[in-house]
Design a protein around this motif. Structure first.
Motif, short mmCIF file in Angstrom:
data_model
loop_
_atom_site.label_atom_id
_atom_site.label_comp_id
_atom_site.label_asym_id
_atom_site.label_seq_id
_atom_site.Cartn_x
_atom_site.Cartn_y
_atom_site.Cartn_z
N ILE A 444 0.84 -1.21 0.00
CA ILE A 444 0.00 0.00 0.00
C ILE A 444 0.87 1.25 0.00
O ILE A 444 0.65 2.20 -0.76
CB ILE A 444 -0.94 -0.01 1.23
CG1 ILE A 444 -1.94 -1.15 1.14
CG2 ILE A 444 -1.67 1.34 1.36
CD1 ILE A 444 -2.74 -1.38 2.42
N ILE A 445 1.92 1.24 0.84
CA ILE A 445 2.80 2.40 0.95
C ILE A 445 3.54 2.64 -0.37
O ILE A 445 3.58 3.76 -0.88
CB ILE A 445 3.81 2.20 2.10
CG1 ILE A 445 3.09 2.19 3.45
CG2 ILE A 445 4.89 3.30 2.08
CD1 ILE A 445 3.96 1.72 4.61
N ASN A 446 4.11 1.60 -0.95
CA ASN A 446 4.88 1.77 -2.18
C ASN A 446 4.00 2.17 -3.36
O ASN A 446 4.45 2.89 -4.26
CB ASN A 446 5.68 0.51 -2.49
CG ASN A 446 6.98 0.45 -1.70
OD1 ASN A 446 7.58 1.48 -1.39
ND2 ASN A 446 7.43 -0.76 -1.36
N ALA A 447 2.75 1.69 -3.37
CA ALA A 447 1.84 2.11 -4.45
C ALA A 447 1.57 3.61 -4.35
O ALA A 447 1.56 4.33 -5.37
CB ALA A 447 0.54 1.31 -4.37
N ALA A 454 7.65 9.05 -5.97
CA ALA A 454 8.75 8.68 -5.06
C ALA A 454 9.16 7.23 -5.32
O ALA A 454 8.35 6.40 -5.76
CB ALA A 454 8.33 8.85 -3.61
N GLY A 455 10.42 6.90 -5.02
CA GLY A 455 10.91 5.55 -5.22
C GLY A 455 10.37 4.57 -4.18
O GLY A 455 9.85 4.97 -3.13
N ALA A 524 -2.95 3.37 8.45
CA ALA A 524 -1.56 3.61 8.84
C ALA A 524 -0.85 4.56 7.88
O ALA A 524 0.20 5.11 8.21
CB ALA A 524 -0.80 2.29 8.91
N THR A 525 -1.42 4.76 6.70
CA THR A 525 -0.78 5.66 5.73
C THR A 525 -0.93 7.13 6.14
O THR A 525 -0.47 8.01 5.41
CB THR A 525 -1.36 5.45 4.32
OG1 THR A 525 -2.77 5.71 4.34
CG2 THR A 525 -1.11 4.03 3.84
#
Length: 565
Positions: A444-447, A454-455, A524-525
């Protein structure tokens, strides 16, 4: 996590009389008003009726006052003298603003012969048309006369205003209406200095909000309601200075809101629309269409109506309906009564504390707590004002919130009954698969990082081991404060590994640990640093259990972020 916002926003008062009587209407962005019948001001009679002409719409929103704050000759000057006298007695540092005098003229044109002032939405729209950003918390309309001093009149009318609102701007106008001189005083509370912001923008552009909060405020935050009705939390800063970039991505009206922490909790300091590729609505004064005799009297009926309106709005937004919760309703009713009895309007009670403290004291185990408060003449008006505020709208439509209790008190002070409503929201966690939860959260965070340019975050084994043990400790030692658990995790990462000579120190210039009780992984995001483009390394720990302050099935997320050298 506690999510609580304050609203001091527009309201209106209604009175009927054979002759025009004095009106007190409170408007604003942290409080939504009261009205009252007070001794009226002796003014001369006039047989001519003035003709209202709308001012051209401002090109910019600005907190800088303009000249000519007093209009209407000697009568207006006498009112100004009395107002400044009352202000000095109340330790107010009042500054005139010509735009508030323009707003006063708009209000004077919209008052009808029965004494009904314009609808709150119309007053708010015209204030923004003039380029005002701050809440406009108070206006007073004076009609037919009785012998009394102006200072006594103003003091009497302001007595119903909440004690915690820091009025510091004013505008005055006196015009001929209904065969007499009609006077309107408008006061506002400017809590921030902000550089000018364009009222119009091209779709796909960005607006810069830059400025500084005044002394009583800290922690500026920016929320925006998008044209589709959804709310986006843009950013927040520590301290008093702010420099925000607001995305104007779509065609339509964007509602921007600047909030900050004040002595009575978080408050709205600025709330204004930006028109992106669409025209501003035509400005014309119109009196309220509601019955002047309509005054709230049944607290239970008002609370029930607010719940119906809330769930209708949630259904339209695709959010599940809220369930009534008797415990939350008791907390909400007690806070409404506290505000009326103590003469303040805000989320932090000097006696009973903030929403989280009040809910926890009642023994209610909600992981997520949110609160909206409003004040107005009708349930519909209170509800509309709340949804017009991005911060309050986010609470009202948050799908993570599942329960609500609404407490209403009818405040008779000032001669016209007003609704004082508290909406107390609660959210509970659902069971999750702990075996896959860390990977699920990282996806979820990386998506979201990818969508922001952002990388991807790289999983670090040392950070991951520390994060897993810290998340487990959250429930294994339920009496241990969250900050102590964070300190233990930080010590585990740095201490045993030899300080600057450790593998972590050679690769990372800094790490930061976050521990958050949540009701879902998506929740949490809310940790904003997760999306810092400069962050590279991460460790994620997820556990679920019971904490005394959050109740059963709480999801505990512990994230350690690392920034490379």
């Amino acid at each position: 996590m506690v999510n609580h916002l304050v609203l001091l926003y527009a309201t209106r008062a209604m009175q009927r009389a054979a002759r025009l009587l004095p009106i007190l209407v409170l408007l604003g962005c942290a409080e939504s008003g009261a009205s009252g019948r007070a001794p009226s001001m002796p003014l001369g009679a006039s047989s001519s009726e003035f003709t209202f002409q709308a001012q051209p719409g401002a090109d910019w929103y600005t907190t800088r006052p303009t000249p000519r704050a007093v209009r209407g000759g000697p009568d207006a000057e006498r009112i100004e003298h009395a107002l400044l006298e009352v202000g000095r007695a109340r330790a107010m540092e009042l500054v005139g603003d010509g735009r508030l005098a323009d707003l006063a003229t708009f209000i004077a044109a919209a008052v009808d012969p029965a004494g009904s002032p314009p609808a709150s939405s119309a007053v708010d729209a015209y204030a923004r048309h003039l380029g005002l950003v701050e809440p406009v918390p108070l206006f007073m309309v004076f009609g037919s006369s009785r012998e009394t001093t102006l200072s006594q009149t103003l003091e009497e009318m302001m007595r119903g205003a909440p004690k915690n609102v820091g009025y510091n701007r004013y505008g005055i106008t006196v015009v001929p209406r209904f065969g007499q001189q009609l006077a309107v005083v408008v006061m506002s509370a400017a809590g921030a200095e902000m550089e000018p912001v364009s009222r119009r923008a091209a779709p796909g552009s960005k607006l810069i909000l830059r400025g500084r909060l005044k002394d009583r405020y800290k922690h500026p935050q920016l929320e925006i309601t998008l044209p589709n009705g959804s709310v986006k939390h843009v950013a927040e800063k520590a301290g008093a200075d702010f420099d925000f970039v607001a995305p104007i991505a779509q065609r339509g009206v964007h509602r921007l809101e600047l909030l900050a922490d004040g002595p009575y909790g978080i408050e709205v300091l600025a709330n204004f629309p930006v028109f992106a590729g669409v025209d501003e609505p035509t400005m014309a004064p119109a009196a309220s269409t509601a019955s002047p005799m309509a005054q709230p009297s049944d607290e239970v009926a008002v609370a029930a109506k607010l719940l119906v309106l809330l769930n209708a709005a949630r259904k339209a937004a695709g959010a599940p309906a809220l369930k009534e919760h008797p415990g939350l309703a008791e907390v909400a009713a007690a806070h409404s009564q506290d505000m009326v009895g103590s003469g303040f309007f805000g989320h932090i009670s000097p006696i009973n504390g903030d929403p989280a403290a009040r809910v926890r004291k009642r023994g209610l185990g909600f992981v997520l707590i949110a609160e909206n408060i409003g004040r107005g003449s009708t349930a519909d008006e209170v509800h509309t004002m709340l949804l017009d505020s991005p911060g309050h709208r986010a609470n009202a439509l948050d799908p993570n919130l599942s329960h609500v209790g609404i407490g209403v008190v009818i405040d008779p002070n000032g001669g016209h009954s007003q609704i004082v409503a508290t909406e107390e929201f609660g959210g509970v966690s659902k069971s999750i698969d702990l075996a896959t939860a860390p990977d699920d959260l990282l996806r979820i965070i990386n998506a979201r990082r990818a969508s922001a340019g952002a990388g991807r975050l790289e999983v670090d084994p040392v950070l991951s081991d520390a994060a897993r043990r810290g998340a487990a400790l959250f429930f294994q030692e339920p009496s241990e404060p969250q900050d102590r658990i964070v300190q233990r995790v930080n010590g585990e990462i740095v201490g045993p590994l030899g300080g600057r000579g450790s593998p972590i120190a050679r690769r990372m210039r800094v790490t930061q640990t976050f521990l958050l009780p949540v009701i879902s992984l998506e929740h949490a995001t809310k940790i904003e640093q997760l999306f810092d483009p400069a962050a590279r390394y991460v460790g994620v720990g997820v556990a679920q259990g019971t904490r005394p302050e959050t109740g059963p099935d709480t999801i505990g997320v512990l994230v350690v972020l690392g920034w490379p050298r």
